[in-house]
Design a protein around this motif. Structure first.
Motif, PDB file in Angstrom:
ATOM      1  N   LEU A 157       1.154  -1.203  -0.082  1.00 13.94           N
ATOM      2  CA  LEU A 157       0.047   0.024   0.320  1.00 13.94           C
ATOM      3  C   LEU A 157       1.041   1.237  -0.041  1.00 13.94           C
ATOM      4  CD1 LEU A 157      -2.624  -1.096   3.099  1.00 13.94           C
ATOM      5  CD2 LEU A 157      -2.780  -1.160   0.591  1.00 13.94           C
ATOM      6  N   ALA A 158       0.192   2.709  -0.937  1.00  7.68           N
ATOM      7  CA  ALA A 158       0.659   3.676  -0.451  1.00  7.68           C
ATOM      8  C   ALA A 158       0.037   5.015  -0.208  1.00  7.68           C
ATOM      9  CB  ALA A 158       1.627   3.435  -1.678  1.00  7.68           C
ATOM     10  N   VAL A 159       0.553   5.281  -0.053  1.00  2.00           N
ATOM     11  CA  VAL A 159      -0.513   7.059   0.589  1.00  2.00           C
ATOM     12  C   VAL A 159      -0.445   8.140   0.061  1.00  2.00           C
ATOM     13  CG1 VAL A 159      -1.572   8.313   2.349  1.00  2.00           C
ATOM     14  CG2 VAL A 159      -1.494   6.202   2.590  1.00  2.00           C
ATOM     15  N   GLN A 160      -0.812   8.500  -0.902  1.00  2.00           N
ATOM     16  CA  GLN A 160      -1.130   9.987  -1.001  1.00  2.00           C
ATOM     17  C   GLN A 160      -0.594  10.873  -0.189  1.00  2.00           C
ATOM     18  OE1 GLN A 160      -2.823  10.946  -5.152  1.00  2.00           O
ATOM     19  NE2 GLN A 160      -1.158  10.128  -5.991  1.00  2.00           N
ATOM     20  N   VAL A 161      -0.278  11.642   0.098  1.00  2.00           N
ATOM     21  CA  VAL A 161      -0.780  12.552   1.345  1.00  2.00           C
ATOM     22  C   VAL A 161       0.391  14.586   0.848  1.00  2.00           C
ATOM     23  CG1 VAL A 161       0.948  13.528   3.083  1.00  2.00           C
ATOM     24  CG2 VAL A 161       1.336  11.079   2.562  1.00  2.00           C
ATOM     25  N   LYS A 162      -0.464  14.979   1.587  1.00  2.60           N
ATOM     26  CA  LYS A 162      -0.610  16.541   1.073  1.00  2.60           C
ATOM     27  C   LYS A 162       0.390  16.939   2.143  1.00  2.60           C
ATOM     28  CE  LYS A 162      -2.628  18.258  -2.675  1.00  2.60           C
ATOM     29  NZ  LYS A 162      -1.728  19.325  -3.750  1.00  2.60           N
ATOM     30  N   VAL A 163       2.131  17.920   1.686  1.00  5.32           N
ATOM     31  CA  VAL A 163       2.295  18.554   3.280  1.00  5.32           C
ATOM     32  C   VAL A 163       2.946  19.675   2.536  1.00  5.32           C
ATOM     33  CG1 VAL A 163       4.154  18.005   3.727  1.00  5.32           C
ATOM     34  CG2 VAL A 163       3.862  16.335   3.410  1.00  5.32           C
ATOM     35  N   ASP A 164       1.867  20.409   3.176  1.00  5.87           N
ATOM     36  CA  ASP A 164       2.449  22.182   3.042  1.00  5.87           C
ATOM     37  C   ASP A 164       3.746  22.796   3.337  1.00  5.87           C
ATOM     38  OD1 ASP A 164       2.635  23.516   6.034  1.00  5.87           O
ATOM     39  OD2 ASP A 164       0.384  23.360   5.911  1.00  5.87           O
ATOM     40  N   ARG A 165       4.133  23.978   3.568  1.00  8.89           N
ATOM     41  CA  ARG A 165       5.754  24.287   3.500  1.00  8.89           C
ATOM     42  C   ARG A 165       5.355  24.834   4.829  1.00  8.89           C
ATOM     43  NH1 ARG A 165       5.649  30.962   3.173  1.00  8.89           N
ATOM     44  NH2 ARG A 165       3.412  31.294   4.008  1.00  8.89           N
ATOM     45  N   PHE A 166       5.295  24.708   5.760  1.00  9.54           N
ATOM     46  CA  PHE A 166       5.691  24.307   7.227  1.00  9.54           C
ATOM     47  C   PHE A 166       5.609  23.063   8.352  1.00  9.54           C
ATOM     48  CE2 PHE A 166       2.518  28.217   6.527  1.00  9.54           C
ATOM     49  CZ  PHE A 166       3.397  29.410   6.878  1.00  9.54           C
ATOM     50  N   GLY A 167       5.772  21.907   6.798  1.00 15.24           N
ATOM     51  CA  GLY A 167       5.590  20.747   7.288  1.00 15.24           C
ATOM     52  C   GLY A 167       4.010  19.996   7.541  1.00 15.24           C
ATOM     53  N   ASN A 168       3.013  21.089   7.416  1.00 14.76           N
ATOM     54  CA  ASN A 168       1.687  19.848   7.842  1.00 14.76           C
ATOM     55  C   ASN A 168       1.796  18.942   6.662  1.00 14.76           C
ATOM     56  OD1 ASN A 168       1.344  21.718  10.593  1.00 14.76           O
ATOM     57  ND2 ASN A 168       1.101  23.399   9.253  1.00 14.76           N
ATOM     58  N   ALA A 169       1.248  18.197   7.568  1.00 17.33           N
ATOM     59  CA  ALA A 169       0.740  17.031   6.267  1.00 17.33           C
ATOM     60  C   ALA A 169      -0.901  16.469   6.520  1.00 17.33           C
ATOM     61  CB  ALA A 169       1.380  15.914   6.952  1.00 17.33           C
ATOM     62  N   LEU A 170      -1.424  15.645   5.402  1.00 17.38           N
ATOM     63  CA  LEU A 170      -2.162  15.283   5.173  1.00 17.38           C
ATOM     64  C   LEU A 170      -2.998  13.998   4.487  1.00 17.38           C
ATOM     65  CD1 LEU A 170      -5.737  16.295   5.960  1.00 17.38           C
ATOM     66  CD2 LEU A 170      -5.446  17.664   4.380  1.00 17.38           C
ATOM     67  N   ALA A 171      -2.940  13.401   5.292  1.00 18.19           N
ATOM     68  CA  ALA A 171      -3.222  12.162   4.273  1.00 18.19           C
ATOM     69  C   ALA A 171      -4.165  12.234   3.203  1.00 18.19           C
ATOM     70  CB  ALA A 171      -3.597  11.033   4.771  1.00 18.19           C
ATOM     71  N   GLU A 172      -4.215  12.169   1.846  1.00 19.88           N
ATOM     72  CA  GLU A 172      -5.507  12.208   0.910  1.00 19.88           C
ATOM     73  C   GLU A 172      -6.159  10.621   0.102  1.00 19.88           C
ATOM     74  OE1 GLU A 172      -5.140  15.976  -1.747  1.00 19.88           O
ATOM     75  OE2 GLU A 172      -4.063  14.653  -2.347  1.00 19.88           O
ATOM     76  N   HIS A 173      -4.949  10.022  -0.237  1.00 22.05           N
ATOM     77  CA  HIS A 173      -5.992   8.813  -1.282  1.00 22.05           C
ATOM     78  C   HIS A 173      -4.608   7.656  -0.132  1.00 22.05           C
ATOM     79  CE1 HIS A 173      -8.143  11.670  -3.927  1.00 22.05           C
ATOM     80  NE2 HIS A 173      -6.657  11.866  -4.024  1.00 22.05           N
ATOM     81  N   LEU A 174      -5.672   6.765  -0.349  1.00 20.18           N
ATOM     82  CA  LEU A 174      -5.376   5.199  -0.294  1.00 20.18           C
ATOM     83  C   LEU A 174      -4.497   4.916  -1.452  1.00 20.18           C
ATOM     84  CD1 LEU A 174      -4.012   3.425   2.162  1.00 20.18           C
ATOM     85  CD2 LEU A 174      -5.646   2.267   2.051  1.00 20.18           C
ATOM     86  N   ILE A 175      -3.343   4.188  -2.130  1.00 16.73           N
ATOM     87  CA  ILE A 175      -3.518   3.592  -3.351  1.00 16.73           C
ATOM     88  C   ILE A 175      -3.454   2.109  -2.463  1.00 16.73           C
ATOM     89  CG2 ILE A 175      -1.653   3.429  -5.129  1.00 16.73           C
ATOM     90  CD1 ILE A 175      -1.112   6.686  -4.664  1.00 16.73           C
ATOM     91  N   THR A 176      -3.567   0.873  -3.769  1.00 10.75           N
ATOM     92  CA  THR A 176      -3.165  -0.516  -3.999  1.00 10.75           C
ATOM     93  C   THR A 176      -2.516  -0.401  -5.116  1.00 10.75           C
ATOM     94  OG1 THR A 176      -5.189  -0.441  -4.434  1.00 10.75           O
ATOM     95  CG2 THR A 176      -4.981  -0.938  -2.140  1.00 10.75           C
ATOM     96  N   ARG A 177      -1.692  -1.404  -4.674  1.00 11.46           N
ATOM     97  CA  ARG A 177      -0.443  -1.551  -5.807  1.00 11.46           C
ATOM     98  C   ARG A 177      -0.475  -3.098  -5.515  1.00 11.46           C
ATOM     99  NH1 ARG A 177       4.909   2.061  -4.159  1.00 11.46           N
ATOM    100  NH2 ARG A 177       3.181   3.652  -4.168  1.00 11.46           N
TER     101      ARG A 177
END
Length: 177
Positions: A157-177
Motif C-alpha cells: 500500500l501507499a498513501v498520497q499525502v499533502k505536505v504544506d510548506r510548514f511541514g503539516n501533513a494530510l493523508a489524501e488517497h490510499l493506493i493499492t499496488r
C-alpha cells in the motif's frame, strides 16, 4: 439590552471564526501542499467504534537518524521522545518519497523536496540512533466497504499525502499496488 445582544453576537462570531479556522487550516494544506507518496505497512484494518479506517506505519516512521543528513548525523544531538522532528523527503525512483534528512527545527529544503513535521514517539532500545516518528497521518479513514477489500489485498500500500510548506501533513488517497 444592547450589551446583551453584542455579547451574544460576539459569542456567535467567535464560534464561526473557530470553526472556519480549523477548516481553513486543513484546506490550506490541501491547496498549497506538495503531494508526496509514502510506502506503508497496514497495521489494523478496522474498528467498530471509529468506522472504516486503516492504521498505517510509513516507511518514514522508523528512521536511522545517524544515516541521514541533519542534526543527528553521525550521532550528534539525538532526538528524544516527545521532540518535534522535521524530516526532509526527496522523491526516489518511481512515485515513492523517502527520508534524506532529519532536523530539530524548521529547515529550508530544495525546491523539489518536502519537509514533514512529526513527533518522536520512541528511541531504539538497542542503542542505535533510530527513532519511531508519528506524523498524525497514521489513521486513514476509508469509504464504507473498502476496508475489507484492503485487508484482503496482500500487495503493498501507499498513501498520497499533502505536505504544506510548514511541514503539516494530510493523508489524501490510499493506493493499492
Amino acid at each position: 439590552m444592547k450589551t446583551r445582544a453584542m455579547r451574544f453576537g460576539g459569542v456567535v462570531l467567535f464560534q464561526f471564526v473557530l470553526l472556519f479556522g480549523v477548516i481553513g487550516f486543513k484546506q490550506y494544506t490541501i491547496w498549497t501542499g506538495t503531494t508526496v507518496t509514502l510506502q506503508t505497512v497496514p497495521v489494523d484494518p478496522r474498528s467498530p467504534f471509529s468506522g472504516s479506517y486503516i492504521h498505517l506505519r510509513y516507511s518514514i516512521s522508523q528512521l536511522k537518524t545517524d544515516t541521514l543528513r541533519g542534526d543527528n548525523h553521525q550521532g550528534n544531538d539525538p532526538f528524544y521522545p516527545g521532540n518535534t522532528i522535521y524530516v526532509e523527503l526527496a522523491k526516489g525512483k518511481g512515485q515513492d518519497w523517502h527520508a534524506v534528512a532529519a532536523w530539530h527545527s524548521f529547515h529550508s529544503v530544495a525546491l523539489h523536496d518536502a519537509l514533514i513535521r512529526g513527533t518522536v514517539d520512541s528511541n531504539s532500545s538497542d542503542g542505535a540512533a533510530a527513532v519511531i516518528v508519528k506524523y498524525g497521518i497514521e489513521d486513514v479513514y476509508l469509504p464504507e466497504g473498502t476496508a475489507q477489500r484492503i485487508g484482503d489485498n496482500p500487495g503493498p500500500l501507499a498513501v498520497q499525502v499533502k505536505v504544506d510548506r510548514f511541514g503539516n501533513a494530510l493523508a489524501e488517497h490510499l493506493i493499492t499496488r
